[in-house]
Design an enzyme around this catalytic site. Sequence first.
Site, PDB file in Angstrom:
ATOM      1  N   CYS A 181       0.867  -1.174   0.000  1.00  0.00           N
ATOM      2  CA  CYS A 181       0.000   0.000   0.000  1.00  0.00           C
ATOM      3  C   CYS A 181       0.910   1.233   0.000  1.00  0.00           C
ATOM      4  O   CYS A 181       2.038   1.201   0.469  1.00  0.00           O
ATOM      5  CB  CYS A 181      -0.878  -0.003   1.238  1.00  0.00           C
ATOM      6  SG  CYS A 181      -1.966   1.435   1.339  1.00  0.00           S
ATOM      7  N   ASP A 183       0.597   3.821   1.695  1.00  0.00           N
ATOM      8  CA  ASP A 183       0.643   4.390   3.037  1.00  0.00           C
ATOM      9  C   ASP A 183       2.106   4.520   3.496  1.00  0.00           C
ATOM     10  O   ASP A 183       2.887   3.580   3.352  1.00  0.00           O
ATOM     11  CB  ASP A 183      -0.126   3.430   3.963  1.00  0.00           C
ATOM     12  CG  ASP A 183      -0.399   4.015   5.329  1.00  0.00           C
ATOM     13  OD1 ASP A 183       0.554   4.516   5.946  1.00  0.00           O
ATOM     14  OD2 ASP A 183      -1.556   3.989   5.768  1.00  0.00           O
ATOM     15  N   HIS A 249      -2.171  -4.248   4.791  1.00  0.00           N
ATOM     16  CA  HIS A 249      -1.758  -3.930   6.156  1.00  0.00           C
ATOM     17  C   HIS A 249      -2.932  -3.732   7.095  1.00  0.00           C
ATOM     18  O   HIS A 249      -4.060  -3.539   6.671  1.00  0.00           O
ATOM     19  CB  HIS A 249      -0.848  -2.697   6.169  1.00  0.00           C
ATOM     20  CG  HIS A 249      -1.523  -1.432   5.708  1.00  0.00           C
ATOM     21  ND1 HIS A 249      -1.937  -0.448   6.575  1.00  0.00           N
ATOM     22  CD2 HIS A 249      -1.849  -1.010   4.475  1.00  0.00           C
ATOM     23  CE1 HIS A 249      -2.481   0.545   5.874  1.00  0.00           C
ATOM     24  NE2 HIS A 249      -2.447   0.237   4.601  1.00  0.00           N
ATOM     25  N   CYS A 260      -5.927   0.007   6.869  1.00  0.00           N
ATOM     26  CA  CYS A 260      -5.756   0.595   5.543  1.00  0.00           C
ATOM     27  C   CYS A 260      -6.936   1.512   5.208  1.00  0.00           C
ATOM     28  O   CYS A 260      -8.079   1.068   5.145  1.00  0.00           O
ATOM     29  CB  CYS A 260      -5.644  -0.513   4.501  1.00  0.00           C
ATOM     30  SG  CYS A 260      -5.288   0.145   2.868  1.00  0.00           S
TER      31      CYS A 260
HETATM   32 ZN   LIG Z   1      -3.324   1.107   2.999  1.00  0.00          ZN
END
Ligand SMILES: [Zn+2]
Length: 520
Positions: A181, A183, A249, A260
């Site tokens: 991801c 992130d 995650h 997430c």
């Molecule tokens: Zn995420």
Amino acid sequence: MLRSTRQSGRLRTRQGTQSTQPAPLRRPGAVAQTAVGTRSRASTGLGPARLGNVSHPLCRSDENQRLFSYERDVKAAFDNIVPTLKQISALQHEADFERQAQKIARAQLGFELPDDILADAWVTQLDMRRLFAWCVFSTYRNFCDDYYRNDPLAVDAGRGAEGFDTFLQACGFHTLDISPCADGRLAHLVRYVLRLPQQAVRRKSYAGALFDIEDSIQKWTEVELGRFREGLPNTADTATRYLKAVTYHYSSVDPEHQGCAAHGSDTAKAAQAGRERLYAFREAIENSFCCGASIDLLLIGLDTDTDAIRVHLPDAQGAIDLDAAVDALALFDKTAHSSASEAAHAIADAVRACTPDAQSGMAQLAERLIENNFSQIAYVRNHHGAHYADIGHAERFIGAGVGFEEIQLRNLMYFAYLNTVEEATADLDVGIKIFTGLNVAHGLPVPVIVRFDHHGHVPGSRERAEQHCARVAAAMQARFSNLAEQGLLHVLQVTRDCDAAESIELLACSVNAHKQAGGH
Ligand SMILES: [Zn+2]
């Protein structure tokens, strides 16, 4: 991945002859200064020393120490900006302000500030927003110079890109392509969480780890062509496959809120979406290319609070069971007092018990990843306790575009992978919202780095990257004009020649002092 592996070789050979060193990122005064930081994240940043003495027979303590020093120093360099500027701001009406300000900046930030901003201070007020953005960009530049010239994340001999390539091929794979991801809490996945040489792995991040299938097909084609044409990383007749991995995650501390965002913090949904995308990619390869073309898949979950992974291995038919995963944290605790060989056996047994008919090469790779992850579990426990204090967002700047391979640290940059602002409005809006809380709420601007890399040996590539940067920067400033007009959004445009072992090149900057950025 082919290209970066070769590049890294070039990087190393050039280092010996590198005469101009970047301003060092590690300065003795820097760490002590972070404690004074006033931004919300300062109290949750990396502490001064070790919290515990967690150990494990398979943990590589020396590497942990080196990785920690690097993370601490890079973050301290960014977190040092606010307290330093506060100190400078307090002096702005004194007689020899400019000289004093430069002296403080040199000592605490490692670079000088732009004269024109300081010179104007006596007329009105020191423009702290411009100055702050300029400092973030200069610190980013020093960080990049250090990364590309000094290879601070180099792995131990034998565990480098070549060693890993050999191991990977022995497991039956010629490429490892990971999509985590986007992130910022997953940005350290490759080098820290999985302890892999970052040059040996292809990483491409997407919101929710929902990678672009067309882009992956293109990469797959490029890799397979390289095997045919150049015999790299191995010849096309070798029975190895392309391995695509997805990392979703979740948050063990606050699963409802800190999971997430792209999947509404729903872990099951995040895992399922990752698996669906993997299956779709495999089907696309099988349907588009004949002669039994296929790929292998791997699904990994990451707890962003402890950095522990869980690995879902495909069975003999290539199916991934979302409910069956090997949990590295449980294994770590179970084997903490065993001998190294007992612990290694326990990992192998757990992998076999979880997916009895997994391919042996896949099982071997999973074992290696889990063993590597043990070092990171110990890292978090030693330096942060049971889990990170900054379980939420605490990024220092936004990165928009493509590239950013130097970003191997957790929560340093919010990543918006994009070609145009229009296609990534959701990601960018989320990023601006996060920084509204982190920066704008305290009167500080949102620092955005727009980056498109180029290939120096392709004619016109650099010019196209430059135009691309300018287009995206203008679109960002238009979309967030309310912030830009108040000086609360600053954009630095950079590119990097992927074919050279050089650092980034600064193209333009909304602070208008970009020519001096970096201070050297
Ligand atoms: Zn995420």
